[in-house]
Scaffold this motif. Structure first.
Motif, PDB file in Angstrom:
ATOM      1  N   MET A 279       0.851  -1.170   0.000  1.00  0.00           N
ATOM      2  CA  MET A 279       0.000   0.000   0.000  1.00  0.00           C
ATOM      3  C   MET A 279       0.897   1.233   0.000  1.00  0.00           C
ATOM      4  SD  MET A 279      -3.083   0.670   2.621  1.00  0.00           S
ATOM      5  CE  MET A 279      -4.454  -0.147   1.889  1.00  0.00           C
TER       6      MET A 279
ATOM      7  N   GLN B 175      -2.290   6.064  -0.962  1.00  0.00           N
ATOM      8  CA  GLN B 175      -3.471   5.224  -0.753  1.00  0.00           C
ATOM      9  C   GLN B 175      -3.850   5.210   0.719  1.00  0.00           C
ATOM     10  OE1 GLN B 175      -2.215   1.564  -2.480  1.00  0.00           O
ATOM     11  NE2 GLN B 175      -3.259   1.957  -4.411  1.00  0.00           N
ATOM     12  N   LYS B 176      -2.862   5.158   1.582  1.00  0.00           N
ATOM     13  CA  LYS B 176      -3.153   5.204   3.010  1.00  0.00           C
ATOM     14  C   LYS B 176      -3.734   6.561   3.385  1.00  0.00           C
ATOM     15  CE  LYS B 176       0.430   2.025   4.526  1.00  0.00           C
ATOM     16  NZ  LYS B 176       1.672   1.887   5.282  1.00  0.00           N
TER      17      LYS B 176
ATOM     18  N   ARG C 139      -8.020   4.787   0.183  1.00  0.00           N
ATOM     19  CA  ARG C 139      -8.557   4.015  -0.936  1.00  0.00           C
ATOM     20  C   ARG C 139      -8.231   2.548  -0.719  1.00  0.00           C
ATOM     21  NH1 ARG C 139      -6.774   7.593  -6.144  1.00  0.00           N
ATOM     22  NH2 ARG C 139      -8.058   9.379  -5.665  1.00  0.00           N
ATOM     23  N   THR C 140      -9.100   1.711  -1.231  1.00  0.00           N
ATOM     24  CA  THR C 140      -8.842   0.282  -1.102  1.00  0.00           C
ATOM     25  C   THR C 140      -7.771  -0.116  -2.121  1.00  0.00           C
ATOM     26  OG1 THR C 140     -10.629  -0.218  -2.649  1.00  0.00           O
ATOM     27  CG2 THR C 140     -11.170  -0.227  -0.309  1.00  0.00           C
ATOM     28  N   PRO C 141      -6.809  -0.892  -1.692  1.00  0.00           N
ATOM     29  CA  PRO C 141      -5.748  -1.296  -2.609  1.00  0.00           C
ATOM     30  C   PRO C 141      -6.238  -2.361  -3.590  1.00  0.00           C
ATOM     31  CG  PRO C 141      -5.459  -2.376  -0.516  1.00  0.00           C
ATOM     32  CD  PRO C 141      -6.619  -1.409  -0.363  1.00  0.00           C
TER      33      PRO C 141
END
Length: 60
Positions: free
Chosen positions: A1, A5-6, A10-12
């Motif tokens: 990740m 994104q963290k 957001r979903t990886p």
């Protein structure tokens, strides 16, 4: 990740399936070429193991 994104929560992406590739023939392990010496060596070892187990069964 990744950091972004963290940060943005957001979903990886789901992890990709790894494909093991033969060093000699360059094909995936499930699709070895017939001329590949690694595949021939594996087949010889399997044949020897099968012969040993069959010999052990016949002795008992």
């Amino acid at each position: 990740m990744t950091f972004l994104q963290k940060l943005f929560n957001r979903t990886p992406e789901p992890p990709r399936q790894r494909v093991r590739v033969c060093v000699e023939c360059g094909m995936p392990i499930a699709e070895h070429k017939d001329w590949c010496s690694i595949l021939r060596g594996q087949k010889e070892l399997e044949a020897k193991a099968a012969a040993r187990s069959q010999a052990a069964r016949s002795e008992a």
